[in-house]
Design a protein around this motif. Structure first.
Motif, mmCIF file in Angstrom:
data_model
loop_
_atom_site.group_PDB
_atom_site.id
_atom_site.type_symbol
_atom_site.label_atom_id
_atom_site.label_comp_id
_atom_site.label_asym_id
_atom_site.label_seq_id
_atom_site.Cartn_x
_atom_site.Cartn_y
_atom_site.Cartn_z
ATOM 1 N N ASN A 100 72.502 108.904 10.369
ATOM 2 C CA ASN A 100 73.796 108.340 9.966
ATOM 3 C C ASN A 100 74.563 109.261 9.001
ATOM 4 O OD1 ASN A 100 75.749 106.351 10.163
ATOM 5 N ND2 ASN A 100 74.903 105.116 8.485
ATOM 6 N N ALA A 101 74.462 110.566 9.257
ATOM 7 C CA ALA A 101 75.140 111.526 8.377
ATOM 8 C C ALA A 101 76.616 111.653 8.745
ATOM 9 C CB ALA A 101 74.469 112.889 8.466
ATOM 10 N N PRO A 130 73.908 103.085 5.008
ATOM 11 C CA PRO A 130 73.336 104.219 4.295
ATOM 12 C C PRO A 130 73.050 105.407 5.210
ATOM 13 C CG PRO A 130 71.712 102.487 4.561
ATOM 14 C CD PRO A 130 73.021 101.914 5.021
ATOM 15 N N CYS A 131 73.212 106.595 4.666
ATOM 16 C CA CYS A 131 72.754 107.812 5.316
ATOM 17 C C CYS A 131 71.268 107.936 4.962
ATOM 18 C CB CYS A 131 73.570 108.969 4.757
ATOM 19 S SG CYS A 131 73.066 110.576 5.353
ATOM 20 N N VAL A 132 70.489 108.565 5.833
ATOM 21 C CA VAL A 132 69.049 108.656 5.625
ATOM 22 C C VAL A 132 68.653 110.117 5.406
ATOM 23 C CG1 VAL A 132 66.774 108.132 6.605
ATOM 24 C CG2 VAL A 132 68.709 106.623 7.078
ATOM 25 N N ASN A 133 67.746 110.326 4.468
ATOM 26 C CA ASN A 133 67.256 111.670 4.163
ATOM 27 C C ASN A 133 66.352 112.165 5.304
ATOM 28 O OD1 ASN A 133 66.085 113.975 2.943
ATOM 29 N ND2 ASN A 133 66.188 113.003 0.922
ATOM 30 N N LEU A 186 64.039 107.350 3.140
ATOM 31 C CA LEU A 186 64.430 107.708 1.772
ATOM 32 C C LEU A 186 65.929 107.977 1.696
ATOM 33 C CD1 LEU A 186 61.554 110.229 0.982
ATOM 34 C CD2 LEU A 186 61.673 107.808 0.351
ATOM 35 N N THR A 187 66.468 107.832 0.500
ATOM 36 C CA THR A 187 67.884 108.142 0.295
ATOM 37 C C THR A 187 68.077 109.667 0.236
ATOM 38 O OG1 THR A 187 69.765 107.923 -1.193
ATOM 39 C CG2 THR A 187 67.612 107.980 -2.227
ATOM 40 N N GLY A 246 75.845 112.202 0.218
ATOM 41 C CA GLY A 246 74.580 112.090 0.928
ATOM 42 C C GLY A 246 74.679 112.606 2.359
ATOM 43 N N GLY A 247 75.789 112.296 3.027
ATOM 44 C CA GLY A 247 75.973 112.773 4.400
ATOM 45 C C GLY A 247 75.998 114.291 4.454
ATOM 46 N N SER A 248 76.605 114.914 3.456
ATOM 47 C CA SER A 248 76.688 116.376 3.420
ATOM 48 C C SER A 248 75.298 116.976 3.242
ATOM 49 C CB SER A 248 77.600 116.837 2.280
ATOM 50 O OG SER A 248 78.866 116.200 2.361
ATOM 51 N N GLY A 249 74.502 116.421 2.310
ATOM 52 C CA GLY A 249 73.157 116.920 2.068
ATOM 53 C C GLY A 249 72.295 116.786 3.316
ATOM 54 N N THR A 250 72.342 115.604 3.936
ATOM 55 C CA THR A 250 71.545 115.354 5.135
ATOM 56 C C THR A 250 71.970 116.269 6.279
ATOM 57 O OG1 THR A 250 70.945 113.081 4.604
ATOM 58 C CG2 THR A 250 71.079 113.611 6.927
#
Lengths: 95, 495
Positions: B41-42, B139-142, B153-154, B160-164
């Motif tokens: 879900n990024a 939520p986006c997922v790690n 995990l978060t 968060g989407g950018s990191g994932t």
């Protein structure tokens, strides 16, 4: 200082957010906890300290006072939930 | 598949230039990876047609030897950047269907430099959150999971989407924004590099505002070098943002020389907080050792007002947010609540904002409204701004004494569980920002570098904080830390 439910109502009204009766107590508790956390700031000696007004020491950039954009009412109105004849429309304001 | 999408920007630049790959191949690979990642879900939107169109043009440019810095490089854009004719809603219900007729300055600069837009990335609503759970998109997922534990995990938040998307190789790099740690905390949680520049380095024009004196855009990438490349293209003065700086933007990549001999690295004792997990402390000491071995001098320093940074931040940021978010009134853009015939304009505002904002956003607007209200303004807002002055002078004193860069952990823990019961109290969530807010309050550049893993194999980040406008030197130290840390970026694909 704790935020009671009356204060929650008052603040919600200032912020123009409807809240339900069920939300009042949990909100007053949450906001009070956050406020209590902020009150740590009271133990800092800030006598004679100026509040920070500019993050980086830099004069704000000024530009010439000229019109360099505009004449695009359609673009400005395109995202409005309600519009008519080139205007944003809202519920009647005058009784 | 995914071989091309896992390239770094600098490697892809080389391969594109050599003609070993085309931008269309690279972009298609990213699009396939992005489309096969729904469980993460990024992406909240994939702009496939636009991306392929841009990629074809990039390939034509490459054939004509008209190559700019980012020609043909596919990236993801946080949903907080306004993108022309592409829906932008900062993960909020209140901006449902908002389609900007203009482009943010930062994204325009990236397109001018030849970058390809893959789509928009998930985030916390209006960037208010540290776990990506306040998003209207869910939520986006790690992509990282703890060893022998399937719990989701978060990726952290708000970017968060950018990191994932970067960690899972759905794109080559991404944009983020950072108000209190929203680039650096997700970077630490996803094993990526995230840089918040000096306040004023990137224009804020066209970025949906949260707290205007703290907000900065920055890159999130697979390597320090890539952050240097992206930052160079994102930065620069903009007539439309009076707080953007009229300084020359250097080529930040040219600062990377693997030489940090004689650099003074400050270790602030106040960041050694109670209850800090042993592995974070070990990571921090280890990072200092590595910089020392590379020729830097390690110096113990004190930033005495550190413990007041978080309370000051949680006065100032909500206060600015309550004022910035007043514009969502159901008149000019976004969703308006359904009204009865008898309801007046005030009820329109109140209902629209009740339905349109999520819980955390309402909470912060109300805290901010309270802190700015008559009788409390001096006691909360002005006092917090005075404390902010003290926090800033802590840093200037240390820098004036010759310290070049400060080393701290990025976060107090590794990535935590989504729907974590221990994070139900908003304050527990806010504590995530304890090491990152200081750089926003003082306007300083700061970067998170993946530096190790905890015992369950989750990424941990170290933060370097630099002097104002000295992102070049900051990146050079970060580049050394990255090389010495030898972080293994490979993440098992379970999605």
């Amino acid at each position: 200082m704790a935020i009671d439910t009356e204060t929650v109502k008052h603040v919600a009204n200032l912020a123009r957010i409807n809240i339900t009766d069920e939300e009042l107590v949990p909100l007053s508790e949450e906001l009070s906890t956050i406020l209590k956390f902020m009150e740590q700031l009271n133990s800092v000696d800030v006598d004679g300290i100026d509040p920070l007004t500019s993050v980086t020491p830099m004069a704000l950039n000024l530009r010439d006072d000229i019109v360099d954009d505009g004449e695009k009412p359609n673009q400005i109105l395109m995202n409005a939930p309600n519009r008519r004849e080139g205007f944003f429309t809202v519920p009647k304001v005058i009784e | 598949m995914g071989e091309l999408s896992s390239l770094t920007i600098s490697k892809a630049q080389y391969e594109l230039k050599k003609g070993n790959i085309t931008s269309v191949e690279l972009t298609e690979d990213c699009l396939i990876e992005a489309k096969n990642s729904t469980e993460l879900n990024a992406f909240c939107m994939i702009t496939e047609e636009l991306a392929l169109d841009q990629a074809m043009k990039a390939d034509q440019d490459i054939r004509k030897k008209n190559i700019r810095k980012l020609t043909g490089i596919p990236i993801g854009i946080k949903d907080i950047f306004c993108t022309k004719r592409v829906k932008t809603q900062a993960a909020s219900r209140i901006l449902t269907n908002f389609t900007p007729p203009y482009e943010s300055t930062v994204t325009q600069k990236l397109w001018n430099s030849g970058a390809i837009m893959l789509g928009k990335l998930n985030m916390d609503e209006f960037a208010m959150g540290s776990s990506n759970e306040t998003s209207i998109y869910g939520p986006c997922v790690n992509p990282w999971k703890a060893k022998n534990d399937p719990t989701a995990l978060t990726p952290g938040g708000s970017s968060g989407g950018s990191g994932t998307a970067v960690a899972a190789n759905l794109c080559l790099g991404a944009t983020g924004t950072d108000t209190g740690g929203s680039i650096r905390q997700p970077a630490a949680f996803t094993g990526t590099v995230g840089l918040k520049p000096t306040y004023g380095r990137c224009s804020r024009w066209g970025i949906i505002a949260f707290a205007s004196s703290l907000d900065q855009a920055g890159p999130m990438t697979k390597s320090v070098r890539d952050s240097a490349i992206l930052l160079t293209e994102m930065s620069g003065f903009d007539q439309n943002d009076s707080t953007s700086a009229k300084y020359e933007v250097p080529d930040f990549e040219s600062f990377l020389n693997q030489n940090i001999k004689g650099q003074k690295i400050g270790i602030p004792k106040e960041y050694r907080v109670d209850g800090m997990p042993k592995e974070i402390e070990a990571l921090w000491e280890d990072g200092a050792e590595k910089l020392k071995a590379a020729g830097a001098k390690i110096i113990d320093i004190s930033l005495p007002h550190t413990r007041y940074a978080l309370p000051a931040y949680y006065v100032i940021a909500p206060a600015e947010a309550s004022s910035n978010l007043a514009r969502y009134d159901g008149v000019r853009f976004g969703e308006r609540a359904e009204l009865d015939k008898s309801e007046n304009i005030n009820e329109m505002y109140k209902k629209t904002r009740q339905n349109g904002f999520g819980k955390e956003v309402k909470r912060r607007i109300m805290i901010g409204t309270y802190a700015l209200s008559a009788g409390f303004y001096e006691a909360y807002y002005i006092r917090a701004q005075k404390v902010r002055t003290l926090i800033q002078s802590d840093f200037s004193e240390v820098f004036n004494r010759g310290v070049d860069v400060i080393l701290t952990p990025t976060t107090p823990t590794a990535a935590f569980k989504l729907k974590d019961d221990k994070k139900k109290n908003p304050l527990d969530m806010y504590l995530n920002d304890v090491f990152t807010v200081t750089a926003n309050l003082a306007g300083l550049p700061a970067i998170s570098v993946p530096a190790g893993k905890d015992e369950t194999g989750l990424p941990l980040g170290l933060q370097l904080i630099g002097k104002p406008w000295e992102e070049g030197n900051l990146l050079n130290v970060a580049d050394v830390l990255e090389k010495e840390s030898q972080f293994d970026h490979r993440v098992k694909n379970w999605w």
